[in-house]
Design a protein around this motif. Structure first.
Motif, PDB file in Angstrom:
ATOM      1  N   THR A 398      -2.955   5.404  -1.272  1.00 51.92           N
ATOM      2  CA  THR A 398      -3.341   5.733   0.102  1.00 51.92           C
ATOM      3  C   THR A 398      -2.818   4.664   1.063  1.00 51.92           C
ATOM      4  N   ASP A 399      -2.463   3.479   0.513  1.00 54.35           N
ATOM      5  CA  ASP A 399      -1.964   2.352   1.313  1.00 54.35           C
ATOM      6  C   ASP A 399      -0.880   1.632   0.509  1.00 54.35           C
ATOM      7  N   MET A 400       0.001   0.939   1.226  1.00 52.54           N
ATOM      8  CA  MET A 400       1.060   0.179   0.566  1.00 52.54           C
ATOM      9  C   MET A 400       0.979  -1.293   0.970  1.00 52.54           C
ATOM     10  N   LEU A 401       1.229  -2.178   0.001  1.00 47.87           N
ATOM     11  CA  LEU A 401       1.324  -3.619   0.246  1.00 47.87           C
ATOM     12  C   LEU A 401       2.760  -4.041  -0.021  1.00 47.87           C
ATOM     13  N   HIS A 402       3.368  -4.730   0.937  1.00 45.83           N
ATOM     14  CA  HIS A 402       4.766  -5.153   0.811  1.00 45.83           C
ATOM     15  C   HIS A 402       4.827  -6.673   0.729  1.00 45.83           C
ATOM     16  N   LEU A 403       5.270  -7.195  -0.424  1.00 41.85           N
ATOM     17  CA  LEU A 403       5.420  -8.643  -0.598  1.00 41.85           C
ATOM     18  C   LEU A 403       6.842  -9.043  -0.212  1.00 41.85           C
ATOM     19  N   HIS A 404       6.951  -9.913   0.783  1.00 41.05           N
ATOM     20  CA  HIS A 404       8.267 -10.414   1.190  1.00 41.05           C
ATOM     21  C   HIS A 404       8.072 -11.657   2.042  1.00 41.05           C
ATOM     22  N   SER A 405       9.077 -12.515   2.071  1.00 38.02           N
ATOM     23  CA  SER A 405       9.075 -13.705   2.935  1.00 38.02           C
ATOM     24  C   SER A 405       7.772 -14.504   2.832  1.00 38.02           C
ATOM     25  N   GLN A 406       7.233 -14.622   1.585  1.00 35.77           N
ATOM     26  CA  GLN A 406       6.029 -15.416   1.290  1.00 35.77           C
ATOM     27  C   GLN A 406       4.777 -14.886   1.979  1.00 35.77           C
ATOM     28  N   ARG A 407       4.752 -13.581   2.287  1.00 38.66           N
ATOM     29  CA  ARG A 407       3.547 -12.999   2.886  1.00 38.66           C
ATOM     30  C   ARG A 407       3.369 -11.558   2.409  1.00 38.66           C
ATOM     31  N   ILE A 408       2.226 -10.963   2.792  1.00 39.15           N
ATOM     32  CA  ILE A 408       1.917  -9.581   2.403  1.00 39.15           C
ATOM     33  C   ILE A 408       1.669  -8.764   3.670  1.00 39.15           C
ATOM     34  N   ASP A 409       2.417  -7.681   3.845  1.00 46.90           N
ATOM     35  CA  ASP A 409       2.190  -6.750   4.955  1.00 46.90           C
ATOM     36  C   ASP A 409       1.549  -5.478   4.413  1.00 46.90           C
ATOM     37  N   THR A 410       0.580  -4.944   5.152  1.00 51.08           N
ATOM     38  CA  THR A 410      -0.143  -3.738   4.736  1.00 51.08           C
ATOM     39  C   THR A 410       0.271  -2.549   5.593  1.00 51.08           C
ATOM     40  N   TYR A 411       0.487  -1.401   4.948  1.00 49.87           N
ATOM     41  CA  TYR A 411       0.872  -0.166   5.639  1.00 49.87           C
ATOM     42  C   TYR A 411      -0.038   0.967   5.169  1.00 49.87           C
ATOM     43  N   ARG A 412      -0.399   1.869   6.080  1.00 54.47           N
ATOM     44  CA  ARG A 412      -1.147   3.066   5.702  1.00 54.47           C
ATOM     45  C   ARG A 412      -0.178   4.120   5.181  1.00 54.47           C
ATOM     46  N   GLY A 413      -0.623   4.870   4.171  1.00 52.85           N
ATOM     47  CA  GLY A 413       0.199   5.964   3.670  1.00 52.85           C
ATOM     48  C   GLY A 413       0.878   5.631   2.351  1.00 52.85           C
ATOM     49  N   ASN A 414       1.646   6.606   1.833  1.00 55.81           N
ATOM     50  CA  ASN A 414       2.333   6.418   0.553  1.00 55.81           C
ATOM     51  C   ASN A 414       3.675   5.712   0.760  1.00 55.81           C
ATOM     52  N   TYR A 415       4.503   5.685  -0.300  1.00 56.40           N
ATOM     53  CA  TYR A 415       5.746   4.909  -0.229  1.00 56.40           C
ATOM     54  C   TYR A 415       6.706   5.442   0.834  1.00 56.40           C
ATOM     55  N   THR A 416       6.871   6.755   0.901  1.00 55.64           N
ATOM     56  CA  THR A 416       7.807   7.330   1.877  1.00 55.64           C
ATOM     57  C   THR A 416       7.376   6.986   3.306  1.00 55.64           C
ATOM     58  N   GLU A 417       6.074   7.102   3.576  1.00 58.33           N
ATOM     59  CA  GLU A 417       5.560   6.758   4.911  1.00 58.33           C
ATOM     60  C   GLU A 417       5.750   5.268   5.193  1.00 58.33           C
ATOM     61  N   PHE A 418       5.483   4.442   4.189  1.00 56.30           N
ATOM     62  CA  PHE A 418       5.701   2.991   4.341  1.00 56.30           C
ATOM     63  C   PHE A 418       7.164   2.693   4.645  1.00 56.30           C
ATOM     64  N   ASN A 419       8.064   3.325   3.896  1.00 54.55           N
ATOM     65  CA  ASN A 419       9.493   3.058   4.064  1.00 54.55           C
ATOM     66  C   ASN A 419       9.965   3.453   5.459  1.00 54.55           C
ATOM     67  N   ASN A 420       9.500   4.587   5.931  1.00 53.13           N
ATOM     68  CA  ASN A 420       9.878   5.042   7.281  1.00 53.13           C
ATOM     69  C   ASN A 420       9.310   4.109   8.354  1.00 53.13           C
ATOM     70  N   THR A 421       8.014   3.749   8.195  1.00 57.07           N
ATOM     71  CA  THR A 421       7.363   2.875   9.182  1.00 57.07           C
ATOM     72  C   THR A 421       8.031   1.510   9.217  1.00 57.07           C
ATOM     73  N   MET A 422       8.300   0.952   8.019  1.00 56.15           N
ATOM     74  CA  MET A 422       8.919  -0.369   7.949  1.00 56.15           C
ATOM     75  C   MET A 422      10.312  -0.356   8.573  1.00 56.15           C
ATOM     76  N   THR A 423      11.076   0.692   8.291  1.00 59.98           N
ATOM     77  CA  THR A 423      12.431   0.799   8.852  1.00 59.98           C
ATOM     78  C   THR A 423      12.380   0.832  10.375  1.00 59.98           C
ATOM     79  N   GLU A 424      11.460   1.643  10.930  1.00 56.34           N
ATOM     80  CA  GLU A 424      11.319   1.725  12.384  1.00 56.34           C
ATOM     81  C   GLU A 424      10.826   0.405  12.977  1.00 56.34           C
ATOM     82  N   ARG A 425       9.901  -0.255  12.271  1.00 56.41           N
ATOM     83  CA  ARG A 425       9.374  -1.542  12.751  1.00 56.41           C
ATOM     84  C   ARG A 425      10.485  -2.584  12.814  1.00 56.41           C
ATOM     85  N   LEU A 426      11.322  -2.625  11.786  1.00 51.09           N
ATOM     86  CA  LEU A 426      12.417  -3.596  11.756  1.00 51.09           C
ATOM     87  C   LEU A 426      13.430  -3.310  12.868  1.00 51.09           C
ATOM     88  N   LYS A 427      13.711  -2.019  13.102  1.00 49.42           N
ATOM     89  CA  LYS A 427      14.637  -1.657  14.185  1.00 49.42           C
ATOM     90  C   LYS A 427      14.067  -2.076  15.537  1.00 49.42           C
TER      91      LYS A 427
END
Length: 711
Positions: A398-427
Motif C-alpha cells: 500500500t506504500d513504498m519506501l525508497h532507500l537512496h542517498s543515505q535516507r528513506i523517502d516514503t510514497y503512497r501507492g504501489n511500485y508503479t505509482e511510486f515510480n511515476n511520482t518519483m519521476t515527476e518529483r525529480l523532473k
C-alpha cells in the motif's frame, strides 16, 4: 640485523616451543622490519605483545612485558637502551652550577663561545635537495614495508560489521514508560553503517499499523541490513510489538512439516501442553481444584479458534507448494529452499505485529508467488517487504519506501505509482533548480555590471540581499544507470541444440519427464517455467550434457560453449578476497586494468571491486559471478534464476544485455518483467511433460490462476 633477529627468534622459541608457525613468522617479520625503530621496550610490547599473549594465555602481562624487554635488549644491547636515556652520552658525576655558566651575561660581559644561552646561527647552512629527496624516498619505502608487515593477511580488509545508532525522542521514551499500546512504529534520526561505509544517516522510518510497505533501492544501499537491525533490536521499537523476520530456514529434525507450522503459535502450544499436564494430574487422582484452570484454558483455546489451526496451517502450506504427503514428512527430509518456505509458512500462520520479508519470491515458483500475492493482500498487521519483483510490488504494498542517498523517502501507492511520482518529483526539482540557476545568473550579471556605479549602489545592494535570501538548491543526484555487457560471439550454423524423444528417470518408479522434443538456435530466447520439483534444473543439465537421458537423443553443435549461471555459483565465490583478486585467480596473467574492465562490464567498479566479497550485497555478488562467467566467452547462456537478489534497475539492465547478446539464451525464471522483456518462447515443465506454449506468458499465467481458483 639478521643475527639480532635470529637471537630474538630463539628467545621466543624458548618461551613458546609450540608456537603457531604463521604467527611466529609474522612476529619475526615485525621485529626484523621495525627493530631499528623501537625506542624502548614498551614499543616492542605494543607491536607484538598481543600476539605473544595469544601463544600462551596462561602467561601474565608482566611475563610478556619481561620477554619484550629481553627482545629489546637483544636488538640494541646495553649501550643501545634508549629508554635509559644514556645512549652515547657521558654521565655527569659532579654537580653543575648553572649560574656559573650563565652569570657572565648578568654582569654585562660577553657570553663565551660555547654558552648554552646563545643560539648561534651559521650563515653557511644549506640543504642538498637531492640528498633530501633520496632520504624521503627511503623513508617512504621503509614505512610502506612496515605497513605491510603490521597488517596480517586476515586483516587486509576493514571491518564490515553492521552497526546502528538511534536518537530516541522524549515522546517515544514517555510512551514506552507509560505502556501505551500503540502498534505504530516510529524510528527517528538513526544511522546505519557497514564497516566504514555509511548506509543511512539521520534517517526516519514510520510504519503505520495495518499498512503494507514495499522497500526498494539499489544493491548495497542497506535494505537487508535495515531489516536485520530492526529484528535484532539494534534499532529500538516499542517492546510490546512482536516481530518476525523470515531470514533463516527451519531447522531440519523429526518434526513433521504441519506440526512445525503449528508450533510457531507459541501461546497455543503452551496452553495445549498445560491442558495435557492438568488432565494427567486429575486422572492420576490429583488436585480436583485444577479443573477451574482447565476451564480457563478451554476458553482461551476457543477464543483463538485453536480447533481451526491445523486446517489454516494446511491451507498456507498447500499455497506454498506442500501437498498432503509433504505436509506429513519430517522437516529434515526437505532441502534448504523448502525449509525456507516452511519458515515463511510459520510467519504467515502466527501473524506477528510486524512481519519482515526479504526477497520472499526468490524461493517460490510462479504458482506460489501468485498465491502469496493474494494472501498478503488481506494481511491484517504491518508488513515490510524487500523485493525486486515488480509485479509482486504492484500487487501487495500500500506504500513504498525508497532507500537512496543515505535516507528513506516514503510514497503512497504501489511500485508503479511510486515510480511515476518519483519521476515527476525529480523532473519538478530539476526544473526548479534550473530556474533558480538562471535567476541567479541574471541577478549576478546586474550586480557585476553596476557594482561600481554610485547611482545604482542601492539597487546593487538590494540584488545582493535577494541572492542571500534565496534557498540553496542542490542539483538532482541521478542514480547512475546499470549496464551489463555480454561478450561478442561468432555465429554458429544450425543445428545448434536439439532434444529428440528424451525421457529421464531418477529410478524405475520416478519419471521426471518423457518424450521431450525441443530445439534451440543462436537466436533463441527461451524461458522454462513450471512448479518446483517438476524437473526444470534437470532439463538444463541434460541440455548441457551434465546428465544423460534415460532414453532419446541430445544433439549439439561441436563448437557450442555454455555459460551456466545459478545461485549455486554465487554461493561458491571465495568470500575472503576482493573481486579483482578473484579475477586474477580465475584468469592469471592479465594486467589489473583488464580485470577491472571485465568487472566493469557488469557494474562492479571503483571501491566495490576492491571490497572483500563477503561484504558485498547479494546482488553485487551476482554481478561478480556474471563477470567471471562471461570472461570465459560462452556462446550460449543457461541462466537458472538469474534475478535472485538483483535490484530492479539491474534486472532491467540484464534484460537489455540479453537482448543485445548474439548467442542463444535459455533461462529459468519467475520474474514476470524479465520474461516479458526477453523471452520469445515459453517451455512449460509440468506433470511429467515439457512442451512449448504458443500463447506465451499470458496464457501460462491464466492457466495458473484457473488452477488456484479450482483449488
Amino acid at each position: 640485523m639478521e643475527a639480532k633477529t635470529e637471537a630474538c627468534a630463539k628467545l621466543i622459541r624458548g618461551q613458546f616451543p609450540v608456537i603457531d608457525s604463521d604467527l611466529f613468522q609474522y612476529i619475526q617479520d615485525v621485529i626484523q622490519m621495525s627493530g631499528d625503530d623501537f625506542e624502548q621496550d614498551e614499543d616492542v610490547f605494543e607491536a607484538v605483545g598481543g600476539f605473544l599473549q595469544e601463544c600462551d594465555v596462561s602467561k601474565s602481562e608482566e611475563d610478556i612485558k619481561s620477554l619484550c624487554n629481553g627482545i629489546f635488549g637483544l636488538l640494541h644491547g646495553e649501550s643501545g637502551n634508549k629508554s635509559n636515556g644514556n645512549s652515547g652520552q657521558r654521565i655527569l658525576d659532579a654537580p653543575v652550577q648553572m649560574k656559573d655558566i650563565g652569570g657572565n651575561s648578568a654582569n654585562g660581559q660577553e657570553e663565551p663561545a660555547g654558552s648554552i644561552w646563545i643560539q648561534k646561527i651559521e650563515d653557511n647552512l644549506s640543504v642538498d635537495k637531492k640528498k633530501l629527496e633520496k632520504a624521503e624516498q627511503m623513508l617512504l619505502k621503509k614505512m610502506d614495508r612496515k605497513e605491510k608487515v603490521e597488517k596480517p593477511a586476515a586483516n587486509r580488509y576493514k571491518s564490515h560489521e553492521a552497526t546502528a545508532s538511534q536518537v530516541i525522542s522524549k515522546k517515544d521514551a514517555k510512551a514506552e514508560a507509560s505502556n501505551l499500546q500503540t502498534k505504530d512504529i516510529r524510528i527517528e534520526n538513526f544511522d546505519i553503517s557497514f564497516g566504514d561505509h555509511v548506509l543511512l544517516r539521520g534517517a526516519n522510518l514510520v510504519l503505520t499499523f495495518g499498512r503494507r510497505y514495499g522497500m526498494v533501492g539499489r544493491n548495497g544501499m542497506g535494505k537487508s541490513t535495515l531489516l536485520r537491525m530492526i529484528s535484532s533490536g539494534q534499532l529500538v521499537i516499542p517492546s510490546h510489538i512482536s516481530i518476525l523476520h523470515v531470514e533463516q530456514e527451519v531447522t531440519g529434525d523429526d518434526t513433521i512439516a504441519l506440526q512445525s507450522v503449528l508450533e510457531s503459535l507459541e501461546k497455543r502450544e503452551s496452553l495445549l501442553r498445560e491442558e495435557k499436564e492438568i488432565n494427567q494430574t486429575i486422572n492420576d487422582g490429583g488436585d480436583p481444584a485444577l479443573s477451574s484452570r482447565l476451564t480457563e484454558i478451554y476458553a482461551e483455546l476457543e477464543a483463538m479458534e485453536s480447533d481451526k489451526a491445523p486446517s489454516k496451517a494446511s491451507v498456507i502450506l498447500a499455497g506454498l507448494g506442500f501437498n498432503a504427503e509433504m505436509q506429513a514428512r519430517p522437516t529434515k527430509t526437505f532441502s534448504g529452499g523448502w525449509r525456507m518456505r516452511l519458515a515463511l509458512a510459520r510467519a504467515l500462520f502466527c501473524k506477528p505485529d510486524l512481519l519482515l520479508l526479504d526477497e520472499p519470491t526468490n524461493m517460490l515458483d510462479m504458482q506460489a508467488i501468485i498465491w502469496l500475492e493474494r494472501y498478503l493482500q488481506t494481511w491484517g498487521t504491518t508488513l515490510l517487504v524487500v523485493s525486486h519483483d515488480r509485479n509482486f510490488l504492484d500487487e501487495v504494498p500500500t506504500d513504498m519506501l525508497h532507500l537512496h542517498s543515505q535516507r528513506i523517502d516514503t510514497y503512497r501507492g504501489n511500485y508503479t505509482e511510486f515510480n511515476n511520482t518519483m519521476t515527476e518529483r525529480l523532473k519538478s526539482q530539476q526544473r526548479e533548480y534550473e530556474a533558480q540557476m538562471d535567476y541567479r545568473k541574471h541577478v549576478q550579471e546586474f550586480i557585476d555590471k553596476f557594482r561600481f556605479n554610485a547611482k545604482r549602489a542601492s539597487l546593487v545592494q538590494s540584488r545582493i540581499k535577494q541572492l542571500e535570501r534565496l534557498p540553496e538548491l542542490k542539483p538532482i543526484e541521478k542514480e547512475t544507470d546499470v549496464v551489463l555487457k555480454f561478450p561478442d560471439v561468432e555465429k554458429l550454423s544450425p543445428p545448434i541444440l536439439m532434444l529428440s524423444s528424451v525421457t529421464f528417470n531418477y529410478d524405475k518408479n520416478r519419471t521426471i519427464f518423457s518424450n521431450v522434443d525441443l530445439s534451440a538456435t543462436m537466436e533463441s530466447r527461451i524461458c522454462i517455467v513450471g512448479e518446483n520439483g517438476a524437473g526444470k534444473t534437470t532439463l538444463l543439465k541434460i541440455l548441457m550434457d551434465q546428465l544423460t537421458p534415460t532414453s532419446g537423443d541430445r544433439t549439439a553443435h561441436r563448437n557450442l560453449k555454455f555459460g551456466y549461471f545459478s545461485q549455486h555459483h554465487v554461493d561458491q565465490l571465495d568470500m575472503s578476497i576482493c573481486s579483482v583478486e578473484l579475477m586474477q585467480k580465475e584468469f592469471p596473467g592479465f594486467k589489473v586494468e583488464e580485470y577491472r574492465r571485465m568487472l566493469g562490464s557488469f557494474g562492479v567498479t571503483g571501491e566495490m571491486a576492491l571490497q572483500q566479497i563477503s561484504s558485498l550485497s547479494g546482488g553485487q555478488k551476482s554481478r561478480v559471478a556474471f563477470a567471471i562467467l562471461c570472461a570465459h566467452k560462452p556462446n550460449f547462456l543457461i541462466l537458472d534464476e538469474p534475478t535472485n537478489h538483483l535490484d530492479i534497475q539491474t534486472i532491467e539492465a540484464l534484460g537489455n544485455g540479453l537482448l543485445k547478446y548474439k548467442g542463444g539464451v535459455i533461462l529459468v525464471s519467475h520474474d514476470e518483467r524479465l520474461i516479458r522483456m526477453v523471452c520469445q518462447e515459453l517451455w512449460v515443465c509440468s506433470k511429467g511433460r515439457v512442451y512449448s506454449l504458443e500463447g506465451g506468458f499470458d496464457e501460462y499465467r491464466a492457466i495458473i490462476e484457473k488452477e488456484l481458483v479450482l483449488a
